[in-house]
Structure formats: structure tokens, C-alpha cells
Design a protein around this motif. Structure first.
Motif, PDB file in Angstrom:
ATOM      1  N   MET A   1       0.834  -1.181   0.000  1.00 41.06           N
ATOM      2  CA  MET A   1       0.000   0.000   0.000  1.00 41.06           C
ATOM      3  C   MET A   1       0.878   1.244   0.000  1.00 41.06           C
ATOM      4  N   LYS A   2       0.443   2.274  -0.715  1.00 37.44           N
ATOM      5  CA  LYS A   2       1.174   3.530  -0.817  1.00 37.44           C
ATOM      6  C   LYS A   2       1.017   4.334   0.468  1.00 37.44           C
ATOM      7  N   GLU A   3       2.017   5.147   0.762  1.00 42.42           N
ATOM      8  CA  GLU A   3       1.894   6.099   1.854  1.00 42.42           C
ATOM      9  C   GLU A   3       1.693   7.479   1.248  1.00 42.42           C
ATOM     10  N   PHE A   4       0.801   8.242   1.855  1.00 41.94           N
ATOM     11  CA  PHE A   4       0.519   9.578   1.348  1.00 41.94           C
ATOM     12  C   PHE A   4       0.986  10.586   2.375  1.00 41.94           C
ATOM     13  N   SER A   5       1.548  11.640   1.886  1.00 43.10           N
ATOM     14  CA  SER A   5       2.072  12.654   2.792  1.00 43.10           C
ATOM     15  C   SER A   5       0.988  13.647   3.203  1.00 43.10           C
ATOM     16  N   LYS A   6      -0.112  13.675   2.462  1.00 41.58           N
ATOM     17  CA  LYS A   6      -1.140  14.682   2.726  1.00 41.58           C
ATOM     18  C   LYS A   6      -2.490  14.010   2.917  1.00 41.58           C
ATOM     19  N   ARG A   7      -3.148  14.348   4.001  1.00 47.44           N
ATOM     20  CA  ARG A   7      -4.484  13.829   4.261  1.00 47.44           C
ATOM     21  C   ARG A   7      -5.446  14.460   3.258  1.00 47.44           C
ATOM     22  N   PRO A   8      -6.343  13.670   2.649  1.00 46.98           N
ATOM     23  CA  PRO A   8      -7.276  14.253   1.675  1.00 46.98           C
ATOM     24  C   PRO A   8      -8.228  15.237   2.346  1.00 46.98           C
ATOM     25  N   THR A   9      -8.464  16.358   1.661  1.00 46.03           N
ATOM     26  CA  THR A   9      -9.358  17.386   2.201  1.00 46.03           C
ATOM     27  C   THR A   9     -10.670  17.467   1.433  1.00 46.03           C
ATOM     28  N   THR A  10     -10.730  16.793   0.284  1.00 47.15           N
ATOM     29  CA  THR A  10     -11.956  16.759  -0.510  1.00 47.15           C
ATOM     30  C   THR A  10     -12.211  15.330  -0.948  1.00 47.15           C
ATOM     31  N   LEU A  11     -13.457  15.045  -1.331  1.00 52.08           N
ATOM     32  CA  LEU A  11     -13.770  13.717  -1.844  1.00 52.08           C
ATOM     33  C   LEU A  11     -13.058  13.460  -3.166  1.00 52.08           C
ATOM     34  N   LYS A  12     -12.805  14.514  -3.922  1.00 59.24           N
ATOM     35  CA  LYS A  12     -12.059  14.359  -5.170  1.00 59.24           C
ATOM     36  C   LYS A  12     -10.648  13.862  -4.885  1.00 59.24           C
ATOM     37  N   GLU A  13     -10.018  14.377  -3.848  1.00 53.41           N
ATOM     38  CA  GLU A  13      -8.681  13.923  -3.468  1.00 53.41           C
ATOM     39  C   GLU A  13      -8.699  12.474  -2.990  1.00 53.41           C
ATOM     40  N   VAL A  14      -9.769  12.071  -2.315  1.00 54.84           N
ATOM     41  CA  VAL A  14      -9.906  10.668  -1.889  1.00 54.84           C
ATOM     42  C   VAL A  14      -9.869   9.768  -3.118  1.00 54.84           C
ATOM     43  N   SER A  15     -10.669  10.111  -4.124  1.00 53.18           N
ATOM     44  CA  SER A  15     -10.731   9.273  -5.326  1.00 53.18           C
ATOM     45  C   SER A  15      -9.430   9.297  -6.111  1.00 53.18           C
ATOM     46  N   ALA A  16      -8.714  10.395  -6.071  1.00 46.38           N
ATOM     47  CA  ALA A  16      -7.469  10.505  -6.829  1.00 46.38           C
ATOM     48  C   ALA A  16      -6.345   9.672  -6.212  1.00 46.38           C
ATOM     49  N   GLN A  17      -6.390   9.463  -4.901  1.00 48.76           N
ATOM     50  CA  GLN A  17      -5.290   8.803  -4.214  1.00 48.76           C
ATOM     51  C   GLN A  17      -5.447   7.295  -4.061  1.00 48.76           C
ATOM     52  N   CYS A  18      -6.632   6.742  -4.262  1.00 46.27           N
ATOM     53  CA  CYS A  18      -6.829   5.322  -3.951  1.00 46.27           C
ATOM     54  C   CYS A  18      -6.633   4.433  -5.176  1.00 46.27           C
ATOM     55  N   SER A  19      -6.128   3.214  -4.894  1.00 48.23           N
ATOM     56  CA  SER A  19      -5.944   2.229  -5.962  1.00 48.23           C
ATOM     57  C   SER A  19      -6.491   0.862  -5.572  1.00 48.23           C
ATOM     58  N   SER A  20      -7.208   0.784  -4.456  1.00 47.93           N
ATOM     59  CA  SER A  20      -7.888  -0.446  -4.046  1.00 47.93           C
ATOM     60  C   SER A  20      -9.031  -0.065  -3.109  1.00 47.93           C
ATOM     61  N   LEU A  21      -9.944  -0.990  -2.891  1.00 53.91           N
ATOM     62  CA  LEU A  21     -11.066  -0.715  -1.999  1.00 53.91           C
ATOM     63  C   LEU A  21     -10.572  -0.522  -0.567  1.00 53.91           C
ATOM     64  N   GLU A  22      -9.535  -1.250  -0.190  1.00 51.03           N
ATOM     65  CA  GLU A  22      -8.963  -1.090   1.148  1.00 51.03           C
ATOM     66  C   GLU A  22      -8.388   0.318   1.327  1.00 51.03           C
ATOM     67  N   GLU A  23      -7.613   0.776   0.366  1.00 54.40           N
ATOM     68  CA  GLU A  23      -7.071   2.140   0.424  1.00 54.40           C
ATOM     69  C   GLU A  23      -8.196   3.168   0.431  1.00 54.40           C
ATOM     70  N   PHE A  24      -9.225   2.913  -0.356  1.00 59.54           N
ATOM     71  CA  PHE A  24     -10.370   3.822  -0.390  1.00 59.54           C
ATOM     72  C   PHE A  24     -10.950   3.985   1.012  1.00 59.54           C
ATOM     73  N   GLY A  25     -11.159   2.856   1.702  1.00 57.45           N
ATOM     74  CA  GLY A  25     -11.704   2.916   3.063  1.00 57.45           C
ATOM     75  C   GLY A  25     -10.833   3.715   4.001  1.00 57.45           C
ATOM     76  N   LEU A  26      -9.520   3.512   3.904  1.00 64.45           N
ATOM     77  CA  LEU A  26      -8.598   4.247   4.770  1.00 64.45           C
ATOM     78  C   LEU A  26      -8.594   5.740   4.442  1.00 64.45           C
ATOM     79  N   LEU A  27      -8.636   6.046   3.161  1.00 70.53           N
ATOM     80  CA  LEU A  27      -8.647   7.457   2.759  1.00 70.53           C
ATOM     81  C   LEU A  27      -9.950   8.150   3.149  1.00 70.53           C
TER      82      LEU A  27
END
Length: 176
Positions: A1-27
Motif C-alpha cells: 500500500m502507498k503512503e501519502f504525505s497529505k491527508r485528503p481534504t476533498t472527496l475528489k482527493e480521496v478518489s485521486a489517491q486510492c488504488s484499491s477498496l482497502e485504500e479507499f476505506g482508509l482514505l
């Protein structure tokens, strides 16, 4: 799983950063943390957090259609709770599931307690409440406060200079 340096602040950023359903849940959890604990305490800030259209995830990873439906349902539910207009993107046809998805095995309780915005998209879960609007002025950063203080100080100093200049003119004309 990737590590992100910035917490998402919008739902658009959530969708841009995820590459699996597990990552989506965490984001999504990170985004909820940002909304609940961060600077999202008024309607305009909440609109900014949900308004931009997230990218479609159904082609990006397995069960991406669940993530698409979840984002739309969550944004609609938050809009209804906050009394703000729903973003246009929540009505897109590709943000609904053809088969129902349950977050856990307690299907009977989820059928009863899932909010309507989730149920109509085939998502059966109990979302975390994120709408916590506060009365009064929105929070501002320390930098914004310093900038306002500098501007207020500058105006005050200009006013004093003008008064001193007028006083000097009166003294020079012999009226004082």
C-alpha cells in the motif's frame, strides 16, 4: 500500500489517491478525520470538501463501483444533513450499484438503519456522522490572524500620521 504525505481534504482527493477498496476505506477515514477534527465547521467549508467531482473508480480497481456509489451516497447524505445543495455529480447514473453491497454480515439491521441516500444506491452501511457545524465565525489559521493584525496596525499608524500631519499644519499656520 502507498503512503501519502497529505491527508485528503476533498472527496475528489480521496478518489485521486486510492488504488484499491482497502485504500479507499482508509482514505475516507482520513477525510472524515479532516472534516470532523479539521477546519470544516461551517457550510461553505463543507461545500468545498464535497463539491468537486471525484474520478470514477470502477475501472481503476476491483469493486471500484462500490467506492463510486459510496462517495455519491456520502456526499448526498452530508448535504442533506447540513442543509446545503447536493453536488451535481451525485446524480450520475454510474454512481449506483446493480447488486446490493453490505458493509458487514448484520444485513437485517443494515436494511433498517441505512440512510436513504445509501440505500437507493445499493450501499448498506451506517456512515459516520461528519456534520458538526458551529455557530460563529469560522476558524482561521495563525497566519491569517497575523496578516489581519498587520493590516489593522498599518491602518492605525496611517491614521495617526494623518492626525499628526494636520496638527503640524495647524501649528505652522499659527492657529495652535
Amino acid at each position: 500500500m502507498k503512503e501519502f504525505s497529505k491527508r485528503p481534504t476533498t472527496l475528489k482527493e480521496v478518489s485521486a489517491q486510492c488504488s484499491s477498496l482497502e485504500e479507499f476505506g482508509l482514505l475516507v477515514r482520513d477525510w472524515v478525520h479532516h472534516v470532523v477534527r479539521g477546519d470544516v465547521s461551517n457550510r461553505p467549508a463543507l461545500v468545498q470538501a464535497i463539491w468537486e467531482t471525484p474520478s470514477i473508480l470502477r475501472k481503476r480497481f476491483h469493486q471500484g463501483e462500490v467506492a463510486d456509489a459510496y462517495l455519491a451516497a456520502y456526499a448526498e447524505w452530508i448535504s442533506d444533513q447540513a442543509g446545503i445543495a447536493r453536488p451535481r455529480w451525485v446524480g450520475q447514473k454510474d454512481r449506483c450499484l446493480s447488486d446490493p453491497w453490505f458493509s458487514d454480515n448484520a444485513r437485517a439491521s443494515l436494511l433498517v438503519s441505512t440512510p436513504a441516500s445509501f440505500r437507493q444506491r445499493g450501499i448498506f452501511t451506517i456512515p459516520e456522522a461528519v456534520v458538526r457545524l458551529r455557530r460563529g465565525r469560522p476558524r482561521v489559521s495563525a497566519e491569517q490572524k497575523r496578516q489581519k493584525a498587520r493590516e489593522r496596525d498599518r491602518r492605525y499608524r496611517n491614521k495617526i500620521r494623518e492626525k499628526l500631519h494636520k496638527l503640524k499644519q495647524l501649528e505652522d499656520s499659527g492657529l495652535l
